[in-house]
Design an enzyme around this catalytic site. Structure first.
Site, PDB file in Angstrom:
ATOM      1  CG  ASP A  13       8.050   3.052  -6.719  1.00  0.00           C
ATOM      2  OD1 ASP A  13       8.921   2.207  -6.451  1.00  0.00           O
ATOM      3  OD2 ASP A  13       8.235   4.276  -6.588  1.00  0.00           O
ATOM      4  CG  ASP A  15      10.684   4.685  -1.043  1.00  0.00           C
ATOM      5  OD1 ASP A  15      10.302   4.787   0.130  1.00  0.00           O
ATOM      6  OD2 ASP A  15      11.616   3.943  -1.401  1.00  0.00           O
TER       7      ASP A  15
END
Length: 259
Positions: A13, A15
């Site tokens: 991922d 963020d």
């Protein structure tokens, strides 16, 4: 139980793992460099459908992080792949930004409000009542309802913003039709991403900061999962879930030597 195969490809991922509020998380640059130098397939994933891979590449580079465009996979791209598989060269009425419209153009979709096959809802900073009203009427007339991701809020400097999931709930309330969400935690996003880089789930790992999206999607796609504590999930919250990550680490810096 048989031993797992060595990790040969990585999904992570963005963020909360690599960056936080526009600032690189310590260790992110070293992790990405190690990945690039290793030659192992990898993808940086985001549920945000606003930006194209070129946009994200430029934004990350300004932060000092080098991620080639071919190593970026967004919920908009996963949505486009899904639609291309389901109904090639179809039509769609789109609420969203360039990340979504570009992905749909790239698969040969026609964007129209005239009897579209799909209403596709993505993220935008300018949700309009007019656009939502048109979406409701098109869905009532038979268009299929697709959303890039189920995230209900997004971050901003001023606080939380309503995001795709929240607007989808409004449209669902008005139409009685639930959307199909292509992004995390749907393992479809992981599987289409793995296919894009020629990787296999049994020798792949997913890194994320959220139990309810990253870890869940990685687990359901058959990958090993790593939870970092630099994002939304706190250590004491892990026990609230009926599943666990394969491993919990403080930050991405702890995984540099695992590559």
């Amino acid at each position: 139980m048989a031993d797992r195969k060595p990790i040969e490809s990585w999904l992570t991922d963005m963020d909360g793992v690599l960056i936080h509020e526009g600032v690189p998380i310590p260790g992110a640059d070293a992790f990405l460099k190690k990945l690039r130098d290793s030659g192992k397939p990898f993808l940086v994933l985001t549920n945000n459908s606003i930006y194209t891979p070129r946009d994200l590449h430029a934004r990350l580079r300004r932060m000092g992080l080098e991620v080639p465009t071919e190593n970026i996979w967004t919920s908009a791209m996963a949505t486009a792949q899904f639609l291309d598989d389901q109904r090639p060269e179809g039509t769609a009425y789109v609420i969203g930004e360039a990340g979504l419209t570009t992905a749909l153009h790239d698969i040969g979709y026609i964007l129209t409000d005239h009897e579209p096959d799909y209403v596709v809802l993505g993220e935008t900073r300018t949700y309009s009542f007019e656009a939502m009203t048109k979406a409701v009427r098109l869905i009532n007339d038979g268009a299929r309802f697709i959303c890039t991701n189920p995230d209900e809020t997004g971050p901003s400097a001023e606080g939380a913003l309503p995001a795709t999931g929240a607007v989808a709930a409004l449209i669902t309330k008005a139409t009685g039709k639930n959307p199909y969400f292509a992004g995390k935690p749907n393992p479809l996003m992981m599987r289409t991403g793995l296919n894009a880089i020629g990787a296999h789930s049994e020798s792949s790992a997913m890194i994320g900061d959220r139990m309810d999206t990253d870890v869940l999607a990685g687990m359901e796609a058959g990958m090993r999962t790593f939870l970092v504590l630099t994002g939304l999930t706190r250590p004491e919250q892990v026990e609230n879930f009926p599943y666990r990550p394969s491993r919990i680490v403080d930050s991405i810096a702890d995984l540099v030597d695992v590559i």
